[in-house]
Motif scaffolding. Structure first.
Motif, mmCIF file in Angstrom:
data_model
loop_
_atom_site.group_PDB
_atom_site.id
_atom_site.type_symbol
_atom_site.label_atom_id
_atom_site.label_comp_id
_atom_site.label_asym_id
_atom_site.label_seq_id
_atom_site.Cartn_x
_atom_site.Cartn_y
_atom_site.Cartn_z
ATOM 1 N N SER A 169 -20.374 41.189 12.944
ATOM 2 C CA SER A 169 -19.556 42.072 12.113
ATOM 3 C C SER A 169 -18.292 42.548 12.824
ATOM 4 C CB SER A 169 -20.378 43.290 11.685
ATOM 5 O OG SER A 169 -20.649 44.134 12.797
ATOM 6 N N VAL A 170 -18.174 42.260 14.104
ATOM 7 C CA VAL A 170 -17.095 42.839 14.907
ATOM 8 C C VAL A 170 -15.716 42.356 14.460
ATOM 9 C CG1 VAL A 170 -16.082 42.847 17.233
ATOM 10 C CG2 VAL A 170 -18.496 43.413 16.907
ATOM 11 N N HIS A 171 -15.595 41.094 14.080
ATOM 12 C CA HIS A 171 -14.285 40.576 13.675
ATOM 13 C C HIS A 171 -13.738 41.366 12.487
ATOM 14 C CE1 HIS A 171 -11.002 37.793 13.032
ATOM 15 N NE2 HIS A 171 -11.399 37.603 11.780
ATOM 16 N N GLN A 172 -14.559 41.596 11.473
ATOM 17 C CA GLN A 172 -14.132 42.383 10.318
ATOM 18 C C GLN A 172 -13.822 43.819 10.712
ATOM 19 O OE1 GLN A 172 -17.562 40.725 7.673
ATOM 20 N NE2 GLN A 172 -16.174 41.787 6.295
ATOM 21 N N LEU A 173 -14.616 44.369 11.625
ATOM 22 C CA LEU A 173 -14.386 45.741 12.070
ATOM 23 C C LEU A 173 -13.019 45.871 12.735
ATOM 24 C CD1 LEU A 173 -15.360 48.632 12.569
ATOM 25 C CD2 LEU A 173 -16.505 47.806 14.641
ATOM 26 N N ILE A 174 -12.681 44.921 13.581
ATOM 27 C CA ILE A 174 -11.383 44.966 14.263
ATOM 28 C C ILE A 174 -10.251 44.833 13.256
ATOM 29 C CG2 ILE A 174 -9.886 43.745 15.898
ATOM 30 C CD1 ILE A 174 -12.447 42.991 17.444
ATOM 31 N N GLN A 175 -10.412 43.924 12.289
ATOM 32 C CA GLN A 175 -9.373 43.722 11.289
ATOM 33 C C GLN A 175 -9.130 44.963 10.441
ATOM 34 O OE1 GLN A 175 -10.597 40.168 9.098
ATOM 35 N NE2 GLN A 175 -8.923 39.031 10.070
ATOM 36 N N SER A 176 -10.160 45.794 10.269
ATOM 37 C CA SER A 176 -10.025 46.985 9.425
ATOM 38 C C SER A 176 -9.191 48.078 10.075
ATOM 39 C CB SER A 176 -11.402 47.542 9.088
ATOM 40 O OG SER A 176 -11.988 48.196 10.218
ATOM 41 N N GLU A 177 -8.952 47.953 11.389
ATOM 42 C CA GLU A 177 -8.194 48.954 12.156
ATOM 43 C C GLU A 177 -8.832 50.338 12.066
ATOM 44 O OE1 GLU A 177 -4.126 48.759 10.900
ATOM 45 O OE2 GLU A 177 -3.778 46.831 11.898
ATOM 46 N N SER A 178 -10.145 50.371 11.931
ATOM 47 C CA SER A 178 -10.868 51.645 11.912
ATOM 48 C C SER A 178 -10.861 52.258 13.309
ATOM 49 C CB SER A 178 -12.308 51.424 11.452
ATOM 50 O OG SER A 178 -12.342 50.848 10.169
ATOM 51 N N THR A 179 -10.910 53.584 13.356
ATOM 52 C CA THR A 179 -11.002 54.275 14.650
ATOM 53 C C THR A 179 -12.443 54.665 14.975
ATOM 54 O OG1 THR A 179 -10.652 56.478 13.686
ATOM 55 C CG2 THR A 179 -8.683 55.213 14.338
ATOM 56 N N ALA A 180 -13.337 54.482 13.994
ATOM 57 C CA ALA A 180 -14.746 54.796 14.215
ATOM 58 C C ALA A 180 -15.584 53.969 13.249
ATOM 59 C CB ALA A 180 -15.014 56.287 14.001
ATOM 60 N N ALA A 181 -16.861 53.809 13.584
ATOM 61 C CA ALA A 181 -17.779 53.085 12.697
ATOM 62 C C ALA A 181 -19.165 53.701 12.783
ATOM 63 C CB ALA A 181 -17.833 51.608 13.072
ATOM 64 N N PHE A 182 -19.793 53.817 11.624
ATOM 65 C CA PHE A 182 -21.198 54.205 11.552
ATOM 66 C C PHE A 182 -21.996 52.943 11.270
ATOM 67 C CE2 PHE A 182 -24.595 56.238 8.628
ATOM 68 C CZ PHE A 182 -25.518 56.284 9.670
ATOM 69 N N VAL A 183 -22.915 52.612 12.184
ATOM 70 C CA VAL A 183 -23.775 51.445 12.037
ATOM 71 C C VAL A 183 -25.157 51.966 11.671
ATOM 72 C CG1 VAL A 183 -24.520 49.294 13.096
ATOM 73 C CG2 VAL A 183 -22.410 50.391 13.878
ATOM 74 N N LEU A 184 -25.710 51.494 10.565
ATOM 75 C CA LEU A 184 -26.906 52.112 9.981
ATOM 76 C C LEU A 184 -28.181 51.911 10.786
ATOM 77 C CD1 LEU A 184 -25.791 53.353 7.385
ATOM 78 C CD2 LEU A 184 -27.534 52.106 6.146
ATOM 79 N N ASN A 185 -28.101 51.190 11.894
ATOM 80 C CA ASN A 185 -29.299 50.878 12.673
ATOM 81 C C ASN A 185 -28.879 50.595 14.110
ATOM 82 O OD1 ASN A 185 -30.878 48.336 13.760
ATOM 83 N ND2 ASN A 185 -32.333 49.519 12.557
ATOM 84 N N ASP A 186 -29.642 51.116 15.081
ATOM 85 C CA ASP A 186 -29.299 50.911 16.492
ATOM 86 C C ASP A 186 -29.289 49.447 16.894
ATOM 87 O OD1 ASP A 186 -28.993 53.609 16.884
ATOM 88 O OD2 ASP A 186 -30.779 53.881 18.140
ATOM 89 N N GLU A 187 -30.200 48.645 16.321
ATOM 90 C CA GLU A 187 -30.228 47.217 16.643
ATOM 91 C C GLU A 187 -28.856 46.605 16.396
ATOM 92 O OE1 GLU A 187 -32.986 44.610 17.294
ATOM 93 O OE2 GLU A 187 -33.434 46.412 18.424
ATOM 94 N N MET A 188 -28.280 46.883 15.241
ATOM 95 C CA MET A 188 -26.972 46.352 14.903
ATOM 96 C C MET A 188 -25.884 46.986 15.768
ATOM 97 S SD MET A 188 -27.227 46.170 10.742
ATOM 98 C CE MET A 188 -25.791 45.098 10.572
ATOM 99 N N ALA A 189 -26.031 48.278 16.039
ATOM 100 C CA ALA A 189 -25.019 48.975 16.843
ATOM 101 C C ALA A 189 -24.900 48.378 18.239
ATOM 102 C CB ALA A 189 -25.357 50.465 16.929
#
Length: 331
Positions: A226-246
């Protein structure tokens, strides 16, 4: 209420107990097709399951509880299992099975065939009405964790997931973040929907919505993907619904030389045992897992001792654990 016996099957099929035993043990070749069909139909109508545990453990009086979880690899469920083992009375045997949606019915039947007197579900039940009917017919009580909020179970253990999601949103907002991403498993359980609802509700009070919503498999690899999409979004923070994914997200950001929390803040959920050993340590929501496991076991044992008890529920609060992976937005 007593369980259906082989004697009941014989009576309904109007044949001898010996005939039922031979047919159900695949030794009924000498019987007519009509007799075999009568016995099998009587078995299904009455919900009879041969108890191999009773055959193999005659003379013992231990109660057998079956626990079904989605995976033994996930620390959250490993901790629940450990809690149940630590708190099980000496006259209680626990059997744990990992199960996918596709083989859930087989897992249930396997536990019942072993002589399980009650079940605990630590995973979502996809065909809920069918499972409920299967167990009800066999007089086997069951308890669910809050992955199954809308099933008609007699007993349930829940945590305040809505508040958990809200705590994460409030924390990130307090740090000045306004461009916040949400990363979800592609298959949401009932409790995860509550986390998401609490998070979105609190964002909406600040007239905000997520900059992007990313879905991926519930695994470290899913988080990594999911990191590529996260970087493209230019978000300054992210909530990941599960530690495994985080954990996967943290690794993916490290591969891209993006610093956490200097460049982006990351928050997870569950406070699994490795959250405080990551670099950076992970901000996350703690569920009282050991208490959840103990409560679930105690409740199902009470149900066995008192079958006519009213609906039992245990409700646990959650707590935000702030660590190194979240920080103030960079101006």
């Amino acid at each position: 209420m007593r369980k259906t016996s082989i004697k009941d099957v014989a009576k309904k099929a109007d044949v001898s107990i010996a005939a039922v035993s031979q047919i159900l043990n695949n030794k009924g070749q000498r019987f007519s097709k009509h007799t075999i069909e009568k016995v099998l139909q009587a078995r299904d109508d009455l919900g009879y399951v041969p108890n191999s545990a009773a055959r193999n453990l005659k003379g013992t009086h231990n109660r057998l509880i079956g626990i079904i979880v989605p995976s033994f690899r996930m620390p959250f469920f490993a901790d629940i299992i450990q809690s149940m083992q630590d708190n099980a009375p000496t006259d209680v045997n626990l059997v744990f099975l990992g199960s996918t949606d596709d083989n859930l019915q087989n897992a249930i039947y396997s536990l019942v065939e072993r002589g399980a007197q009650a079940l605990i579900f630590g995973k979502p039940i996809p065909n809920r009405a069918e499972v409920n009917e299967f167990l009800k017919k066999r007089h086997i009580p069951y308890l669910v964790l809050d992955q199954n909020a809308d099933i008609n179970a007699q007993d349930m253990v829940q945590t305040n997931e809505f508040t958990g999601g809200s705590l994460v949103a409030s924390h990130l907002l307090s740090l000045g973040h306004r461009k916040i991403a949400l990363i979800l498993p592609n298959k949401l359980t009932d409790n995860m929907r509550q986390r998401r609802a609490g998070f979105l509700d609190t964002l909406s009070t600040a007239n905000l919505s997520p900059t992007t919503i990313i879905t991926a498999t519930l695994s470290k690899h899913g988080g990594l993907a999911s990191v590529h999409q996260l970087i493209q979004s230019e978000s300054t923070a992210a909530f990941v619904l599960n530690d495994e994914m985080a954990i996967g997200v943290l690794r993916g950001l490290a591969y891209q030389n993006i610093k956490v929390p200097a460049d982006i803040s990351i928050a997870g959920y569950d406070d699994t045992d490795y959250a405080e050993f990551m670099i950076p340590t992970l901000t996350t929501v703690m569920q009282p897992v050991l208490e959840i496991g103990k409560a679930a076991l105690n409740m199902i044992l009470r149900r066995l001792d008192h079958p006519n008890l009213p609906f039992q529920t245990a409700f646990f609060d959650v707590k935000l654990i702030v660590r190194e992976s979240t920080g103030s937005v960079k101006l």
